[in-house]
Design an enzyme around this catalytic site. Structure first.
Site, PDB file in Angstrom:
ATOM      1  CB  CYS A 192      -0.924   0.021   1.212  1.00  0.00           C
ATOM      2  SG  CYS A 192      -2.174  -1.253   1.150  1.00  0.00           S
ATOM      3  CB  CYS A 198       1.374  10.369   7.253  1.00  0.00           C
ATOM      4  SG  CYS A 198       1.897  10.152   5.555  1.00  0.00           S
TER       5      CYS A 198
END
Ligand code: FES
Length: 293
Positions: free
Chosen positions: A35, A105
């Site tokens: 990913c 993130c």
């Protein structure tokens, strides 16, 4: 080139606590190389149950490194209950913000922390399990995770959801499902706002405003008209103009002008926004079964 804050750059160029703790109390691993991002977080507790050390290993971009680095700093000295309250928004704020496209993130950091805490509480055996049903098979993101990023970050578009958790960023086959999840949550929010704090329309999206208008009509206006064998239908909303059509006895009543201003408009101003004004859709009123749309 992304616009990064000085703090992001600082943690990217000089990441803190890189590595892996030997014999850790908790280990959290999320993401995958397939990913594009992966993060492993390990921590050790002191004798009072506070995190005394934390380290990370990550594969990812500058933001992934900076968020992981800052997260290890943020959690040191916290109890696990305190650490568990950290949201992705807290991590991004601590860095002075992240580009919208890099918010995933911060979500990955929060997920790794949760996984590590879960791992500790499960006696080191429990593996982090995905909660809910997988909606985005490209990135393995579940409905629960999508709901959570929408709620915690007030997201309103599929594109934002992709920025925050990657769902929708591959083949795009899950976008319709994501759209539905957003709509459900917006519906809940509009209902909640209406219950707790009327007249917030200036701060609502159009969808929320229309939902509030419809809810006010259903709950505050329609029952009174039905008591007189009449009814009302919301036809359209154009900015602050609410277009309605009267039905039943109301359609023939000579006093609709009065009903419209003193009942319909007054209620909508009371419950949604005092900037709203109401107009009757005469065409639709003459053809009661031939609705627009
Ligand atoms: S299934 Fe979500 S992007 Fe492919």
């Amino acid at each position: 080139m992304w616009e990064y804050t000085d703090k992001v750059k600082d943690h990217f160029f000089n990441p803190h606590n890189v590595g892996e703790i030997e014999d850790p109390d908790g280990v959290g691993e999320v993401g995958s190389l397939a990913c594009g991002d992966a993060l492993k977080l390990t921590f050790k507790l002191d004798k009072n149950g506070k995190i005394k050390d934390a380290k990370f290993k990550t594969f990812g971009c500058a933001s992934a490194i900076a968020t992981s680095s800052v997260l290890t700093e943020m959690i040191k000295g916290l109890t696990l209950d305190e650490a568990a309250k950290i949201t992705n928004r807290d991590i991004a704020d601590y860095l002075g913000g992240l580009p919208e496209q890099k918010m995933h993130c911060s979500v990955m950091g929060r997920e790794a922390l949760e996984a590590a805490i879960e791992n500790y509480r499960g006696g080191g055996k429990k593996k982090h399990e995905l909660e809910g049903n997988v909606v985005c098979t490209c990135f393995g993101v579940t409905d629960k995770e999508i709901e959570r990023v929408i709620r915690e970050n007030d997201l309103t578009t599929v594109e934002q959801v992709t920025n925050y958790c990657k769902a929708g960023g591959g083949c795009g086959g899950c976008k319709g499902e994501i759209e539905k999840i957003i709509e459900n949550i917006q519906g809940e929010r509009a209902g909640h706002i209406l219950e707790t704090s009327p007249r917030w329309a200036g701060r609502l999206t159009n969808i929320q405003k229309i939902q509030m208008i419809q809810q006010t009509i259903n709950e505050q206006i329609r029952p009174a008209l039905r008591a007189h064998s009449g009814d009302i239908e919301l036809i359209d909303v154009e900015g602050n103009k609410v277009i309605v059509a009267f039905r039943g006895m109301c359609a023939q009543c000579k006093l609709t002008e009065f009903t419209m201003k003193d009942v319909v408009e007054a209620k909508l101003r009371e419950f949604v926004s005092d900037e709203l004004f109401v107009e009757e859709d005469r065409d639709s009123a003459q053809q009661p079964h031939n609705h627009r749309g």
